[in-house]
Design an enzyme around this catalytic site. Structure first.
Site, PDB file in Angstrom:
ATOM      1  N   HIS A   1      -8.072   0.582  -4.392  1.00 23.11           N
ATOM      2  CA  HIS A   1      -9.042   0.322  -3.320  1.00 23.11           C
ATOM      3  C   HIS A   1      -9.814   1.615  -3.067  1.00 23.11           C
ATOM      4  O   HIS A   1      -9.286   2.556  -2.476  1.00 23.11           O
ATOM      5  CB  HIS A   1      -8.244  -0.133  -2.080  1.00 23.11           C
TER       6      HIS A   1
ATOM      7  N   MET B   1     -12.259   3.714  -1.228  1.00 22.02           N
ATOM      8  CA  MET B   1     -13.003   3.894   0.025  1.00 22.02           C
ATOM      9  C   MET B   1     -13.774   5.200  -0.109  1.00 22.02           C
ATOM     10  O   MET B   1     -13.486   6.203   0.565  1.00 22.02           O
ATOM     11  CB  MET B   1     -12.019   3.930   1.210  1.00 22.02           C
TER      12      MET B   1
ATOM     13  N   SER C   1       0.845  -1.195   0.000  1.00 21.06           N
ATOM     14  CA  SER C   1       0.000   0.000   0.000  1.00 21.06           C
ATOM     15  C   SER C   1       0.881   1.246   0.000  1.00 21.06           C
ATOM     16  O   SER C   1       1.642   1.484   0.948  1.00 21.06           O
ATOM     17  CB  SER C   1      -0.890   0.022   1.240  1.00 21.06           C
TER      18      SER C   1
ATOM     19  N   ASP D   1      -4.690   3.327  -2.157  1.00 17.57           N
ATOM     20  CA  ASP D   1      -5.817   3.593  -1.264  1.00 17.57           C
ATOM     21  C   ASP D   1      -6.418   4.960  -1.559  1.00 17.57           C
ATOM     22  O   ASP D   1      -5.758   5.989  -1.386  1.00 17.57           O
ATOM     23  CB  ASP D   1      -5.337   3.546   0.189  1.00 17.57           C
TER      24      ASP D   1
ATOM     25  N   MET E   1      -9.306   7.600  -0.588  1.00 18.26           N
ATOM     26  CA  MET E   1     -10.204   7.952   0.526  1.00 18.26           C
ATOM     27  C   MET E   1     -10.843   9.319   0.273  1.00 18.26           C
ATOM     28  O   MET E   1     -10.187  10.221  -0.265  1.00 18.26           O
ATOM     29  CB  MET E   1      -9.401   8.002   1.831  1.00 18.26           C
TER      30      MET E   1
ATOM     31  N   MET F   1     -11.244  -6.638   5.068  1.00 11.87           N
ATOM     32  CA  MET F   1     -10.515  -5.617   5.829  1.00 11.87           C
ATOM     33  C   MET F   1     -10.251  -6.136   7.240  1.00 11.87           C
ATOM     34  O   MET F   1     -11.167  -6.578   7.936  1.00 11.87           O
ATOM     35  CB  MET F   1     -11.334  -4.324   5.930  1.00 11.87           C
TER      36      MET F   1
ATOM     37  N   ASP G   1      -6.345  -6.884   4.002  1.00  8.56           N
ATOM     38  CA  ASP G   1      -5.772  -5.535   4.064  1.00  8.56           C
ATOM     39  C   ASP G   1      -5.931  -4.970   5.473  1.00  8.56           C
ATOM     40  O   ASP G   1      -7.056  -4.854   5.976  1.00  8.56           O
ATOM     41  CB  ASP G   1      -6.522  -4.649   3.044  1.00  8.56           C
TER      42      ASP G   1
ATOM     43  N   HIS H   1      -0.826  -1.357  -4.471  1.00 11.12           N
ATOM     44  CA  HIS H   1      -2.122  -1.062  -3.840  1.00 11.12           C
ATOM     45  C   HIS H   1      -2.253   0.448  -3.627  1.00 11.12           C
ATOM     46  O   HIS H   1      -1.419   1.073  -2.959  1.00 11.12           O
ATOM     47  CB  HIS H   1      -2.191  -1.794  -2.504  1.00 11.12           C
TER      48      HIS H   1
HETATM   49  C1  DX5 Z   1      -6.538   1.201   5.290  1.00 15.26           C
HETATM   50  C2  DX5 Z   1      -5.956   0.882   3.939  1.00 15.26           C
HETATM   51  C3  DX5 Z   1      -4.809  -0.068   3.989  1.00 15.26           C
HETATM   52  C4  DX5 Z   1      -3.645   0.429   4.790  1.00 15.26           C
HETATM   53  C5  DX5 Z   1      -2.739  -0.701   5.125  1.00 15.26           C
HETATM   54  O1  DX5 Z   1      -7.655   1.967   5.140  1.00 15.26           O
HETATM   55  O2  DX5 Z   1      -6.933   0.310   3.108  1.00 15.26           O
HETATM   56  O3  DX5 Z   1      -4.414  -0.432   2.674  1.00 15.26           O
HETATM   57  O4  DX5 Z   1      -2.936   1.423   4.148  1.00 15.26           O
HETATM   58  O5  DX5 Z   1      -1.733  -0.205   5.932  1.00 15.26           O
HETATM   59  P1  DX5 Z   1      -1.007  -1.105   7.017  1.00 15.26           P
HETATM   60  O6  DX5 Z   1      -0.410  -2.285   6.289  1.00 15.26           O
HETATM   61  O7  DX5 Z   1       0.000  -0.193   7.589  1.00 15.26           O
HETATM   62  O8  DX5 Z   1      -2.060  -1.545   7.991  1.00 15.26           O
HETATM   63 ZN    ZN Z   2      -6.321  -0.629   1.145  1.00 19.58          ZN
END
Ligand code: DX5
Ligand code: ZN
Length: 237
Positions: free
Chosen positions: A84, A86, A26, A53, A55, A155, A193, A51
């Site tokens: 991903h 969100m 990520s 993320d 948001m 998750m 994840d 990956h």
């Molecule tokens: C959380 C993300 C993850 C996160 C994982 O909302 O979807 O992908 O960045 O980070 P670590 O591996 O540090 O938990």
């Molecule tokens: Zn993620």
């Protein structure tokens, strides 16, 4: 670009061994001031996917990046971009993430009333479709979506931030989703994840996951450590 790849380390001679999990680092844990170089470095270090993320400050209490940044980063790695989302609503933005260079687009089962339609939209754009489940969402939520997905993401933290602790209680859900996938007979990735590290990864693999997302555990120590970080996660289980 090969999406559903066998790890390069596997030769024809060890086909009978259990395949190694795919690692999708990520970039939330990368140095944002030099994201292009970070992606190139994690690619060379052995990442299978990248990956990303996304948001929106609404579905999750944090904001990250949008399509123009993904487009700008796309040229820094030839590995699949595992995006991903969100975000809620998600439908109005799916095409923009597809255009930006996403290969796999994962949406949340909790985002929007018509996830079946959203998954169809992703596939209609020629992308692999993923569905993610928050920790509070039961596996049965996706029972009637299984023929629409290429990936199921469990998750193991509440989404929104990197660096959180793995929620042990999700291991049963990973195993339940593994049973659903096997029963379906379809080729569907089971991704996990959140809080994945060398301590938690063996449990994740034992429960049936074949793709692990890791931010903190992959990017810790800077570029000189990335290959060792990824190898440490891959060689467990
Ligand atoms: C959380 C993300 C993850 C996160 C994982 O909302 O979807 O992908 O960045 O980070 P670590 O591996 O540090 O938990
Ligand atoms: Zn993620």
């Amino acid at each position: 670009m090969q999406l559903f790849l066998k790890p390069a380390s596997q030769s024809a001679n060890d086909y009978c061994m259990t395949p190694k999990p795919l690692i999708s680092p990520s970039i939330l844990s990368a140095d944002f001031a030099q994201l292009g170089a970070e992606i190139a470095a994690i690619d060379v270090a052995g990442a299978d996917w990248i990956h990303v993320d996304v948001m929106d400050g609404h579905f999750v209490p944090n904001l990250t990046l949008g399509p123009p940044i993904i487009k700008a980063l796309r040229g820094h790695s030839s590995k699949p971009f595992d995006v991903h989302l969100m975000i809620d609503p998600v439908d109005p933005f799916i095409a923009a993430y597809a255009d930006a260079g996403a290969d796999i687009i994962t949406i949340h089962a909790e985002a929007g009333q018509h996830v079946h339609r959203s998954l169809q939209l992703i596939r209609s754009l020629g992308k692999k479709a993923g569905i993610a489940l928050n920790p509070g969402t039961p596996a049965k939520m996706i029972e009637y979506l299984i023929d629409q997905v290429d990936l199921i993401l469990v998750m193991t933290v509440n989404p929104g931030f990197g660096g959180q602790s793995f929620i042990d209680g999700q291991l049963g859900k990973i195993a339940a989703v593994r049973r659903m996938i096997d029963k379906s007979g379809r080729h569907i990735h089971l991704q996990v994840d959140g809080g994945v590290n060398v301590e938690t990864a063996p449990q994740v693999i034992a429960a049936g996951a074949d793709v692990m997302v890791a931010g903190t555990a992959c990017f810790r120590g800077g570029p000189a450590e990335y290959a060792a970080n990824i190898a440490a996660l891959k060689n467990l289980g």
